[in-house]
Write a protein that holds these residues in place. Structure first.
Motif, PDB file in Angstrom:
ATOM      1  N   LEU A 120       7.196   9.582   1.463  1.00  0.00           N
ATOM      2  CA  LEU A 120       7.601   8.587   2.458  1.00  0.00           C
ATOM      3  C   LEU A 120       8.734   8.047   2.278  1.00  0.00           C
ATOM      4  O   LEU A 120       9.680   8.052   3.022  1.00  0.00           O
ATOM      5  CB  LEU A 120       6.504   7.416   2.621  1.00  0.00           C
ATOM      6  N   HIS A 121       8.959   7.364   1.017  1.00  0.00           N
ATOM      7  CA  HIS A 121      10.246   6.746   0.593  1.00  0.00           C
ATOM      8  C   HIS A 121      11.663   7.906   0.963  1.00  0.00           C
ATOM      9  O   HIS A 121      12.553   7.495   1.216  1.00  0.00           O
ATOM     10  CB  HIS A 121      10.283   6.393  -0.615  1.00  0.00           C
ATOM     11  N   SER A 137       0.837  -1.339  -0.159  1.00  0.00           N
ATOM     12  CA  SER A 137       0.175   0.000  -0.040  1.00  0.00           C
ATOM     13  C   SER A 137       0.993   1.270  -0.048  1.00  0.00           C
ATOM     14  O   SER A 137       0.233   2.252  -0.207  1.00  0.00           O
ATOM     15  CB  SER A 137      -0.834   0.301   1.235  1.00  0.00           C
ATOM     16  N   TYR A 138       2.210   1.237   0.523  1.00  0.00           N
ATOM     17  CA  TYR A 138       3.062   2.363   0.435  1.00  0.00           C
ATOM     18  C   TYR A 138       3.936   2.320  -0.769  1.00  0.00           C
ATOM     19  O   TYR A 138       4.935   3.132  -0.817  1.00  0.00           O
ATOM     20  CB  TYR A 138       3.665   2.119   1.639  1.00  0.00           C
ATOM     21  N   LEU A 141       9.189  11.164  11.321  1.00  0.00           N
ATOM     22  CA  LEU A 141       7.898  11.655  11.631  1.00  0.00           C
ATOM     23  C   LEU A 141       7.081  12.079  10.611  1.00  0.00           C
ATOM     24  O   LEU A 141       5.858  11.832  10.273  1.00  0.00           O
ATOM     25  CB  LEU A 141       7.519  12.260  12.961  1.00  0.00           C
ATOM     26  N   LYS A 142       7.642  12.916   9.870  1.00  0.00           N
ATOM     27  CA  LYS A 142       7.046  13.404   8.487  1.00  0.00           C
ATOM     28  C   LYS A 142       6.776  12.524   7.663  1.00  0.00           C
ATOM     29  O   LYS A 142       5.797  12.600   6.930  1.00  0.00           O
ATOM     30  CB  LYS A 142       7.902  14.850   8.033  1.00  0.00           C
ATOM     31  N   ALA A 143       7.643  11.367   7.586  1.00  0.00           N
ATOM     32  CA  ALA A 143       7.532  10.144   6.448  1.00  0.00           C
ATOM     33  C   ALA A 143       6.376   9.532   6.727  1.00  0.00           C
ATOM     34  O   ALA A 143       5.486   9.181   6.203  1.00  0.00           O
ATOM     35  CB  ALA A 143       8.757   9.408   6.393  1.00  0.00           C
ATOM     36  N   GLY A 144       6.061   9.371   8.459  1.00  0.00           N
ATOM     37  CA  GLY A 144       4.872   8.897   8.691  1.00  0.00           C
ATOM     38  C   GLY A 144       3.554   9.732   8.423  1.00  0.00           C
ATOM     39  O   GLY A 144       2.592   8.805   7.983  1.00  0.00           O
ATOM     40  N   ALA A 145       3.709  10.832   8.521  1.00  0.00           N
ATOM     41  CA  ALA A 145       2.381  11.716   8.034  1.00  0.00           C
ATOM     42  C   ALA A 145       2.372  11.498   6.388  1.00  0.00           C
ATOM     43  O   ALA A 145       1.139  11.589   6.013  1.00  0.00           O
ATOM     44  CB  ALA A 145       2.785  13.390   8.208  1.00  0.00           C
ATOM     45  N   ALA A 146       3.275  11.566   5.857  1.00  0.00           N
ATOM     46  CA  ALA A 146       3.066  11.179   4.258  1.00  0.00           C
ATOM     47  C   ALA A 146       2.365   9.897   3.955  1.00  0.00           C
ATOM     48  O   ALA A 146       1.560   9.891   2.961  1.00  0.00           O
ATOM     49  CB  ALA A 146       4.430  11.320   3.516  1.00  0.00           C
ATOM     50  N   ALA A 147       2.811   8.934   4.603  1.00  0.00           N
ATOM     51  CA  ALA A 147       2.156   7.735   4.781  1.00  0.00           C
ATOM     52  C   ALA A 147       0.663   7.694   4.844  1.00  0.00           C
ATOM     53  O   ALA A 147       0.061   7.071   4.301  1.00  0.00           O
ATOM     54  CB  ALA A 147       2.969   6.577   5.732  1.00  0.00           C
ATOM     55  N   GLN A 205       5.931   0.612  10.959  1.00  0.00           N
ATOM     56  CA  GLN A 205       4.514   0.837  10.883  1.00  0.00           C
ATOM     57  C   GLN A 205       4.293   0.773   9.276  1.00  0.00           C
ATOM     58  O   GLN A 205       3.172   0.575   8.834  1.00  0.00           O
ATOM     59  CB  GLN A 205       3.789   2.204  11.225  1.00  0.00           C
ATOM     60  N   THR A 206       5.397   0.865   8.441  1.00  0.00           N
ATOM     61  CA  THR A 206       5.153   0.991   7.145  1.00  0.00           C
ATOM     62  C   THR A 206       5.684  -0.100   6.313  1.00  0.00           C
ATOM     63  O   THR A 206       5.702  -0.369   5.303  1.00  0.00           O
ATOM     64  CB  THR A 206       5.810   2.276   6.331  1.00  0.00           C
TER      65      THR A 206
END
Length: 300
Positions: free
Chosen positions: A158-159, A151-152, A197-203, A280-281
Motif C-alpha cells: 500500500l505504502h 491498521s495500515y 487503485l492497486k494500493a487500495g486492493a493491497a489495503a 480511505q486509508t
C-alpha cells in the motif's frame, strides 16, 4: 579571525568549498541546505550558536544568504506536493503549503494564475469549484500519506504503490505546467490511477501477486472491488473518470493521443482517484475544514 572584516567574497569561497566537500561526501542538496551553514560556523570557531529567532548570529544569516544565492529557489524548495489545475485550457501549477497545527490559508494564494485570471475565476462558479476540488484532493495526498491509519501502518505494498502514484502525479503536473508537450503527461496520469487503485486492493489484504493476477491493468474492475470493500469510496465518480481514460497498454503504443483539454481532465481525474484512495486509508479530509463548506462538483 575577525568575522566583522570577513568579506562577502571570502565568505562565498568558504561556503562554496564546504558545499563541495559535503557534495563529495554524498550529501544531497536538501541536506546541504541545513548542513553547510552549520559546518561553516564550526570552521569559523563557533562551538554552539542560536540557529533561529532572537540571538541568531549575523554571520550565520550571511552564510545562509550566500548559500541560497548559489542555487535557484526550486533547488532548495522543500519537497511538498504539486498539482495541476486546468483553467479553461491553460495548465496552472499549484502547491500545497507545509502547515503545522491549526492554520488558516487561502487556496488561491498557492496557484500560478495571473492577477487577472485570479480576479476572473472568482466569478466563474464552475472554474472556482473545480479548483477548490483539486486543491482539496492534492492536499489530501500530501498530508494523507503522512497520516495513515494505524491498521495500515505495516502495509508495505500500500505504502509503496501510493508513493509511486504520487511520483507519477508529480511528473504529470511538471510536464503540463512546464510548457512541454502535454501528451507526455498521459502515461503518468494513467499509471498514477492504476497504482492508486492497486494500493487500495493491497489495503484490503491482497498480496502484490494476487493483485497483479486478479486485476492486471483492469482499472475499472479494481475500482469496483474497492467500492465493494469501502462503503465511503466514491466508486461511481471514480468509474466515470476511468471511462474517460484511454486503456493504458493500448495508449502506450498508440500514435493517437488525447487532445489538450482531455489530457487536462485525465490528469485532474487521476489526482481525484489517488486522493480518494488516500482518504480511505487515512483520517485526512481537507474539505472538512473549508469555511464555508463547499460540496464536490468535479470530476462530474
Amino acid at each position: 579571525m575577525n568575522l566583522d572584516s570577513l568579506s562577502d567574497e571570502e565568505l562565498l569561497y568558504l561556503v562554496g568549498t564546504t558545499d563541495k566537500e559535503l557534495f563529495d561526501a554524498g550529501r544531497d542538496i536538501r541536506q546541504r541546505d541545513w548542513e553547510v551553514p552549520n559546518a561553516v560556523m564550526k570552521k569559523l570557531g563557533y562551538a554552539s550558536f542560536v540557529i533561529a529567532g532572537a540571538g541568531t548570529p549575523v554571520i550565520l544569516e550571511r552564510i545562509r544568504a550566500i548559500f541560497a544565492s548559489i542555487y535557484r529557489s526550486q533547488d532548495l524548495a522543500v519537497g511538498g506536493h504539486i498539482g495541476v489545475f486546468m483553467y479553461r485550457d491553460v495548465f496552472a501549477r499549484f502547491s500545497i503549503p507545509h502547515c503545522y497545527g491549526r492554520v488558516s490559508i487561502n487556496p488561491f494564494d498557492f496557484v500560478d494564475l495571473t492577477r487577472i485570471q485570479l480576479r476572473m475565476i472568482q466569478v466563474e462558479t464552475e472554474e472556482y469549484s473545480r479548483y477548490i476540488d483539486q486543491f482539496c484532493d492534492v492536499a489530501d495526498i500530501q498530508y494523507g500519506l503522512q497520516k495513515r491509519r494505524r491498521s495500515y501502518k505495516d502495509a508495505e505494498v500500500l505504502h509503496r504503490f501510493l508513493g509511486l502514484s504520487r511520483l507519477h502525479l508529480h511528473a504529470a503536473a511538471a510536464i503540463l505546467t512546464g510548457g512541454y508537450d502535454y501528451r507526455g503527461a498521459v502515461q503518468a496520469g494513467l499509471l498514477a490511477t492504476e497504482l492508486a487503485l492497486k494500493a487500495g486492493a493491497a489495503a484490503s489484504g491482497l498480496t502484490e501477486r494476487e493483485i497483479k493476477d486478479r486485476f492486471a491493468h483492469k482499472v475499472a474492475q479494481t475500482a469496483q472491488f474497492l467500492g465493494d470493500v469501502w462503503p465511503s469510496f466514491d466508486v461511481a465518480r471514480v468509474q466515470r473518470v476511468i471511462a474517460g481514460q484511454p486503456p493504458y497498454v493500448i495508449n502506450r503504443y498508440s500514435a493517437e493521443q488525447p487532445n489538450r483539454r482531455d489530457v487536462g481532465h485525465l490528469v485532474m481525474g487521476a489526482q481525484f482517484i489517488v486522493s480518494e484512495v488516500v482518504r480511505q486509508t487515512s483520517d485526512q479530509d481537507f474539505r472538512r475544514g473549508l469555511k464555508p463548506l463547499v460540496a464536490r462538483s468535479y470530476p462530474e
